[in-house]
Design an enzyme around this catalytic site. Structure first.
Site, PDB file in Angstrom:
ATOM      1  NE  ARG A 156       0.418  -6.560   9.996  1.00 55.08           N
ATOM      2  CZ  ARG A 156       0.981  -5.408  10.339  1.00 55.08           C
ATOM      3  NH1 ARG A 156       0.662  -4.835  11.510  1.00 55.08           N
ATOM      4  NH2 ARG A 156       1.859  -4.808   9.553  1.00 55.08           N
ATOM      5  CE  LYS A 180       3.325  -8.730   9.874  1.00 57.07           C
ATOM      6  NZ  LYS A 180       3.855  -8.881   8.496  1.00 57.07           N
ATOM      7  CG  HIS A 252      -4.431  -9.725   5.525  1.00 54.72           C
ATOM      8  ND1 HIS A 252      -4.021  -9.426   6.809  1.00 54.72           N
ATOM      9  CD2 HIS A 252      -3.494  -9.174   4.706  1.00 54.72           C
ATOM     10  CE1 HIS A 252      -2.887  -8.749   6.767  1.00 54.72           C
ATOM     11  NE2 HIS A 252      -2.553  -8.578   5.508  1.00 54.72           N
ATOM     12  NE  ARG A 255      -2.654  -4.994   7.228  1.00 56.41           N
ATOM     13  CZ  ARG A 255      -2.108  -4.062   8.027  1.00 56.41           C
ATOM     14  NH1 ARG A 255      -2.842  -3.460   8.936  1.00 56.41           N
ATOM     15  NH2 ARG A 255      -0.838  -3.741   7.906  1.00 56.41           N
ATOM     16  CG  HIS A 278       2.511  -1.139   5.685  1.00 54.23           C
ATOM     17  ND1 HIS A 278       1.757  -0.841   4.571  1.00 54.23           N
ATOM     18  CD2 HIS A 278       2.087  -2.357   6.114  1.00 54.23           C
ATOM     19  CE1 HIS A 278       0.917  -1.835   4.336  1.00 54.23           C
ATOM     20  NE2 HIS A 278       1.098  -2.764   5.258  1.00 54.23           N
ATOM     21  CE1 TYR A 287      -3.810  -2.771   0.130  1.00 53.67           C
ATOM     22  CE2 TYR A 287      -1.911  -1.777   1.205  1.00 53.67           C
ATOM     23  CZ  TYR A 287      -2.873  -2.773   1.139  1.00 53.67           C
ATOM     24  OH  TYR A 287      -2.878  -3.758   2.083  1.00 53.67           O
TER      25      TYR A 287
END
Length: 310
Positions: A156, A180, A252, A255, A278, A287
């Site tokens: 990110r 995050k 992004h 990514r 994730h 994806y």
């Protein structure tokens, strides 16, 4: 309890208990403020005005439904769903702390938005963008190292900007990444990517004369401080225009392209999940829907009945 006090307490909770980043906190603040603003400006509606003055402890489902209706008239369903999600969390917090006995969002339905497939670049387009960089300048070499890292490690933009010199574990082939919620993970970094970073670190970064407070930050601006998100977006925008790529491209996008290209080349989806950071595999599974063209080839190569002729 007034709105400002409740929102401030909620954001402190998110920061301390969940470790959310400032950008995420700003988004929560803005979304909850939208409800308070809606009630405040409805001066002709005495009940709504009373609800605003009474604060978030007195608001009920009727006011929430009116607010939701106003969102549906003016916003894209995805934006509407994001605001409703923020409000659910806000009222869940008030319920958890004992300020309320219920969550007025409980029966409020979010719009159906489906899954948005991420924009991606082909390998040729990635190369096209990178070739558009003017490497004769210090900024150019820095930008090359940044974009190679975005694409090479699937970071990110916030993770890229938080990278420190002390996060480089090149002997082991990894970067330590802070994602995050301040969660850290180790992401593999390829030899080409390492060479780009090393060239920038040794030959270019010293020319930016790092300010003491940013002496450990990897990527710096001309003033020797950390780059901003806006600057990275601007770099990508200019390169897209220079390269003549008509797709919408943001940091992004690198990514998304990282994950898509790994999957297309046979990488295990759980390994991709770990590299992307994730929490849920369902986030990574999006994806699977980007490019299905290679799936029939996989079936023909690996299914035990391949070539079976009745």
């Amino acid at each position: 309890m007034q709105w400002e006090t409740a929102i401030k307490d909620y954001l402190n909770y998110l920061k301390l208990e969940r470790g959310l980043a400032e950008n995420t906190l700003s988004n929560y603040r803005r979304d909850v403020h939208k409800l308070a603003q809606f009630l405040r400006i409805e001066k002709d509606e005495s009940e709504a005005r009373k609800s605003y003055l009474a604060g978030p402890l007195q608001i009920d489902r009727i006011q929430i439904e009116a607010f939701n209706h106003s969102l549906a008239e003016t916003l894209h369903p995805r934006s509407q769903a994001r605001i409703l999600s923020a409000l659910r969390g806000f009222f869940d917090y008030l319920l958890f702390e004992g300020y309320r006995q219920d969550n007025p969002m409980e029966l409020i339905a979010s719009p159906k938005i489906g899954r948005k497939l991420p924009d991606t670049l082909s390998v040729a387009e990635i190369d096209q963008l990178l070739r558009a960089i003017d490497r004769s300048t210090p900024e150019g070499e820095r930008n090359r190292a940044m974009l190679e890292t975005l694409y090479g490690c699937g970071l990110r933009v916030s993770e890229l900007l938080e990278l420190r010199l002390s996060d480089l574990y090149f002997d082991e082939g990894f970067l330590k990444v802070t994602g995050k919620g301040n969660k850290q993970r180790f992401v593999p970094v390829g030899s080409h990517n390492q060479q780009c970073i090393e060239l920038y670190r040794r030959e270019v970064r010293p020319h930016f004369k790092p300010v003491k407070a940013f002496s450990d930050h990897l990527f710096l601006n001309r003033r020797g401080k950390s780059l901003s998100r806006a600057m990275v977006f601007e770099v990508v925008k200019r390169l897209r225009e220079k390269a003549g790529i008509r797709k919408k491209v943001s940091p992004h996008t690198f990514r998304h392209s990282f994950a898509t290209h790994l999957l297309e080349n046979g990488a295990d989806i759980r390994a991709i999940q770990q590299m992307l950071g994730h929490e849920s595999i369902t986030t990574t599974e999006i994806y699977m829907h980007v490019d299905r063209s290679h799936l029939s080839d996989i079936l023909q190569r690996f299914h035990p009945r391949k070539g079976f002729d009745s």
